[in-house]
Design a protein around this motif. Sequence first.
Motif, PDB file in Angstrom:
ATOM      1  N   VAL A 149       1.538  -1.770  10.159  1.00  0.00           N
ATOM      2  CA  VAL A 149       0.781  -2.456   9.107  1.00  0.00           C
ATOM      3  C   VAL A 149      -0.605  -2.759   9.654  1.00  0.00           C
ATOM      4  N   PHE A 150      -1.619  -2.196   8.990  1.00  0.00           N
ATOM      5  CA  PHE A 150      -3.019  -2.395   9.342  1.00  0.00           C
ATOM      6  C   PHE A 150      -3.717  -3.004   8.138  1.00  0.00           C
ATOM      7  N   ASP A 151      -4.178  -4.228   8.279  1.00  0.00           N
ATOM      8  CA  ASP A 151      -4.877  -4.893   7.166  1.00  0.00           C
ATOM      9  C   ASP A 151      -4.034  -4.831   5.899  1.00  0.00           C
ATOM     10  N   GLU A 152      -2.756  -5.191   6.029  1.00  0.00           N
ATOM     11  CA  GLU A 152      -1.803  -5.250   4.911  1.00  0.00           C
ATOM     12  C   GLU A 152      -1.472  -3.882   4.312  1.00  0.00           C
ATOM     13  N   LYS A 153      -1.832  -2.791   4.992  1.00  0.00           N
ATOM     14  CA  LYS A 153      -1.485  -1.453   4.516  1.00  0.00           C
ATOM     15  C   LYS A 153      -0.513  -0.806   5.497  1.00  0.00           C
ATOM     16  N   LYS A 154       0.561  -0.242   4.970  1.00  0.00           N
ATOM     17  CA  LYS A 154       1.604   0.342   5.807  1.00  0.00           C
ATOM     18  C   LYS A 154       1.364   1.831   5.980  1.00  0.00           C
ATOM     19  N   LYS A 155       1.361   2.282   7.243  1.00  0.00           N
ATOM     20  CA  LYS A 155       1.133   3.694   7.551  1.00  0.00           C
ATOM     21  C   LYS A 155       2.200   4.182   8.530  1.00  0.00           C
ATOM     22  N   THR A 156       2.572   5.450   8.393  1.00  0.00           N
ATOM     23  CA  THR A 156       3.537   6.049   9.311  1.00  0.00           C
ATOM     24  C   THR A 156       2.907   6.215  10.687  1.00  0.00           C
ATOM     25  N   LEU A 157       3.667   5.881  11.724  1.00  0.00           N
ATOM     26  CA  LEU A 157       3.173   5.985  13.099  1.00  0.00           C
ATOM     27  C   LEU A 157       3.807   7.175  13.799  1.00  0.00           C
ATOM     28  N   PHE A 158       2.996   7.940  14.516  1.00  0.00           N
ATOM     29  CA  PHE A 158       3.493   9.035  15.340  1.00  0.00           C
ATOM     30  C   PHE A 158       2.396   9.429  16.317  1.00  0.00           C
ATOM     31  N   LEU A 161      -1.846   6.687  19.400  1.00  0.00           N
ATOM     32  CA  LEU A 161      -2.565   5.844  18.454  1.00  0.00           C
ATOM     33  C   LEU A 161      -3.927   5.442  19.016  1.00  0.00           C
ATOM     34  N   LYS A 162      -4.929   5.426  18.154  1.00  0.00           N
ATOM     35  CA  LYS A 162      -6.248   4.918  18.536  1.00  0.00           C
ATOM     36  C   LYS A 162      -6.356   3.421  18.241  1.00  0.00           C
ATOM     37  N   LYS A 163      -5.608   2.986  17.250  1.00  0.00           N
ATOM     38  CA  LYS A 163      -5.601   1.577  16.875  1.00  0.00           C
ATOM     39  C   LYS A 163      -4.148   1.136  16.739  1.00  0.00           C
ATOM     40  N   TYR A 164      -3.868  -0.058  17.197  1.00  0.00           N
ATOM     41  CA  TYR A 164      -2.488  -0.529  17.199  1.00  0.00           C
ATOM     42  C   TYR A 164      -2.255  -1.540  16.082  1.00  0.00           C
ATOM     43  N   PRO A 165      -1.085  -1.515  15.465  1.00  0.00           N
ATOM     44  CA  PRO A 165      -0.837  -2.327  14.273  1.00  0.00           C
ATOM     45  C   PRO A 165      -0.585  -3.793  14.609  1.00  0.00           C
ATOM     46  N   GLU A 166      -0.772  -4.612  13.614  1.00  0.00           N
ATOM     47  CA  GLU A 166      -0.450  -6.028  13.774  1.00  0.00           C
ATOM     48  C   GLU A 166       1.007  -6.308  13.407  1.00  0.00           C
ATOM     49  N   LYS A 167       1.648  -5.338  12.781  1.00  0.00           N
ATOM     50  CA  LYS A 167       3.061  -5.484  12.446  1.00  0.00           C
ATOM     51  C   LYS A 167       3.733  -4.126  12.566  1.00  0.00           C
ATOM     52  N   LEU A 168       4.948  -4.121  13.099  1.00  0.00           N
ATOM     53  CA  LEU A 168       5.737  -2.916  13.281  1.00  0.00           C
ATOM     54  C   LEU A 168       6.929  -2.969  12.331  1.00  0.00           C
ATOM     55  N   VAL A 169       7.110  -1.903  11.540  1.00  0.00           N
ATOM     56  CA  VAL A 169       8.230  -1.819  10.601  1.00  0.00           C
ATOM     57  C   VAL A 169       9.083  -0.620  10.990  1.00  0.00           C
ATOM     58  N   ILE A 170      10.366  -0.854  11.217  1.00  0.00           N
ATOM     59  CA  ILE A 170      11.275   0.211  11.650  1.00  0.00           C
ATOM     60  C   ILE A 170      12.358   0.409  10.599  1.00  0.00           C
ATOM     61  N   HIS A 171      12.435   1.627  10.060  1.00  0.00           N
ATOM     62  CA  HIS A 171      13.512   2.014   9.151  1.00  0.00           C
ATOM     63  C   HIS A 171      14.581   2.741   9.957  1.00  0.00           C
ATOM     64  N   CYS A 172      15.826   2.306   9.816  1.00  0.00           N
ATOM     65  CA  CYS A 172      16.921   2.855  10.613  1.00  0.00           C
ATOM     66  C   CYS A 172      17.776   3.802   9.782  1.00  0.00           C
ATOM     67  N   GLN A 202      10.465   9.291  18.623  1.00  0.00           N
ATOM     68  CA  GLN A 202       9.908  10.340  17.782  1.00  0.00           C
ATOM     69  C   GLN A 202       9.601  11.639  18.522  1.00  0.00           C
ATOM     70  N   ALA A 203       9.358  11.565  19.806  1.00  0.00           N
ATOM     71  CA  ALA A 203       8.973  12.773  20.556  1.00  0.00           C
ATOM     72  C   ALA A 203      10.180  13.682  20.779  1.00  0.00           C
ATOM     73  N   PRO A 204       9.972  15.009  20.776  1.00  0.00           N
ATOM     74  CA  PRO A 204      11.070  15.943  21.072  1.00  0.00           C
ATOM     75  C   PRO A 204      11.666  15.680  22.450  1.00  0.00           C
ATOM     76  N   LYS A 205      12.985  15.895  22.550  1.00  0.00           N
ATOM     77  CA  LYS A 205      13.690  15.607  23.790  1.00  0.00           C
ATOM     78  C   LYS A 205      14.424  16.843  24.283  1.00  0.00           C
ATOM     79  N   LEU A 206      14.747  16.831  25.559  1.00  0.00           N
ATOM     80  CA  LEU A 206      15.640  17.820  26.137  1.00  0.00           C
ATOM     81  C   LEU A 206      17.055  17.260  26.125  1.00  0.00           C
ATOM     82  N   LEU A 207      18.023  18.143  25.987  1.00  0.00           N
ATOM     83  CA  LEU A 207      19.411  17.699  25.901  1.00  0.00           C
ATOM     84  C   LEU A 207      19.809  16.849  27.101  1.00  0.00           C
ATOM     85  N   LYS A 208      19.424  17.275  28.289  1.00  0.00           N
ATOM     86  CA  LYS A 208      19.823  16.566  29.503  1.00  0.00           C
ATOM     87  C   LYS A 208      19.161  15.200  29.642  1.00  0.00           C
ATOM     88  N   ARG A 209      18.155  14.909  28.813  1.00  0.00           N
ATOM     89  CA  ARG A 209      17.471  13.618  28.889  1.00  0.00           C
ATOM     90  C   ARG A 209      18.088  12.581  27.972  1.00  0.00           C
TER      91      ARG A 209
END
Length: 722
Positions: A149-158, A161-172, A202-209
């Motif tokens: 959440v940046f200035d009351e606007k919700k954006k997808t994170l991936f 980041l150049k700017k960090y949010p004031e609120k983190l929203v996680i959908h499970c 979010q980043a791709p993983k290797l099976l052994k990791r």
Amino acid sequence: MGGAPAASAGGRCERPPLLPRVAASQGGGMLGKGVGGGGGGTKAPKPSFVSYVRPEEIHTNEKEATEKEVTLHLLPGEQLLCEANTVLKCVQEDSCQRGIYGRLVCTDFKIAFLGDDESALDNDETQFKNKVIGENDITLHCVDQIYGVFDEKKKTLFGQLKKYPEKLVIHCKDLRVFHFCLRYTKEEEVKRIVSGIIHHTQAPKLLKRLFLFSYATAARNSPATDPKKHAVMFDTLQDWCRELERTKGNVKYKEVSVNEGYKVCERLPAYFVVPASLLEEDIAFFQGRGIPIWCWSCHNGCALLKMSALPKEQDDGLLQIQKNFLDRIYKTIHRPPYETAKTEDLSNNFLSLQEIQMAYSKFKQLFLIDNSTEFWDTDIKWFSLLESSSWLDIIRRCLKKAVEIIECLEAQNMNVLLLEDNASDLCCLVSSLVQVMMDPHCRTIFGFQSLVQKEWIMGGHCFLDRCNHLRQSDKEEAPVFLLFLDCVWQLVHQHPPAFEFTETYLTVLSDSLYIPIFSTFFFNSPHQKDTNVHQRQLSLPLTQSKSSPKRGFFREETDHLIKNLLGKRISKLINSSEELQDGFREFYDSWHSRPPSYQGLLLPHLEGPEIKVWAQRYLRWIPEAQILGGGGVATMSKLLEMMEEVQRLQEKIEARHHSQEAPQAEAASPQRTSGRLSSLFPFALLQRHSSKPVLPTSGWKALGDEDDLAKREDEFVDLGDV
């Protein structure tokens, strides 16, 4: 400081000289279980009360707060990666922010929030817990989407980041929604925790990791899972032999070990069952493809089989070889008039994985609710959104396909051969549903676990790809196993006495898809599992064991109206234009015209009103979708309470009748807590105190009879008893 919660350890803030602390609710600064609020993209008015804490005050109390700090519990092999202090886990409720402060941590297994006031939780609210995951824990594999959440606007994170949010929203993926306010957290801690969570989820993983391997290594010398009554693993020739004997299929079919060591095909299990007349060299001819593999035998001797497609060839000579091969193989199960077979091509004449994934992606958005305002905004168009998702229609089509196959096996005495490209998705789904409906053994806990092991694990379902555990490609993702569980839930809901387990078992099983502790749901094939994991005896979770709140213009006195209205409204959504064949319709109607035998064949109702939303799984984290003190469990608890009271009174009367002594004071009997149970028990005991919105009044007319109401637009229809 009034009702403001205590500061967290390490909560010094280097931002404003005075820190606004959101006021806690009356009676404490904690709210409910597992649901976040916040962001939502809507600007909330300022709180009516604000207290101010200076940074030096937090620093002064740091030692005291540390003593109260909740301990982070780590599993064997689990490592802490990053953390942030002075994080507010908040819930936005109709222009009011409430929540608790604490520490947000990220390990190589989970994201966890450690609240300062967790010790204040009421024991009644925490008596039902997952033994591995806490209510404020999110496994990394369970994270679906991350928003900032940046200035009351919700954006997808991936990515970076150049700017960090004031609120983190996680959908499970289990449909929980968490909101974490980072406004009062140190800037370097914000960067570290946000970047860490994004990277490790979010980043791709290797099976052994995967954490699965760290845990398996660390826990290798720990005691194995409780050994009593495990599922049949089907990893030995003897397991298949016993299953053949149990189903009386050993007359026409045989277990084979030609793939032992996976020397023929890495896609197939080491041991499986084929027609008795099939030559073993034929199995190796196309690396296990084009071979009818036995799934289950009916009481009349007919069998359900599956076959993967042969490689696609352009050369005419190779095509002729394939045709001759298939003709020869087909004769092993189709020898009229003694034995006949019907083929069912699931790749071309049924659902596609893309349809399933697209439908579920739309469907799950109905339950990922950020706050009360969003809930009420979607409520008036809920049925339109449900219909457009097509998820319930897909469930109906799966159940109908299973009944069609059952009619061939039971009524027409035909073998049925399921065809699919790899025979590991829809073949697993349909064959499992057929067995649940036809075989009472599969409706026990032990039998159901064995069924999942046989048809899904040994059947080579690609859990790693379908659940996208490695985050390498969304193209292969599709919730096929979840669709199967939803179909089974429909059967459990319609015929509860026929099953040894309840819907809670299915809900816990669906959650287990995203918990990388055991290897059950984290590989694409038995070969991949055997070559990557130290072998340990594992079992599926053993857990034993709808109304809705009054919303909109409906009140408690209109419950009966809601239920009748819902049936008529839902039937509009699910009924298909597809006509049932005469033979199928006769078989279906004949079974439903008789009282069901729960120790025999079990068919679902396929009519529109009977296909429902799995409320316990999909609505459990939404406070507005539950009734405190309501639902079947609360009703049963109240009945038991009344029965116990009657029994105590009878004993008291009998005691007085046989004794002339003066009655003595009796100790108060313990009371059941049915009032604290929820209609979505045992998961939900949430409260979000919010006022209902004003309903649209445009075109409003006086309420008519039920038939008129059923024809109204979605905006005047309540969720009701889905």
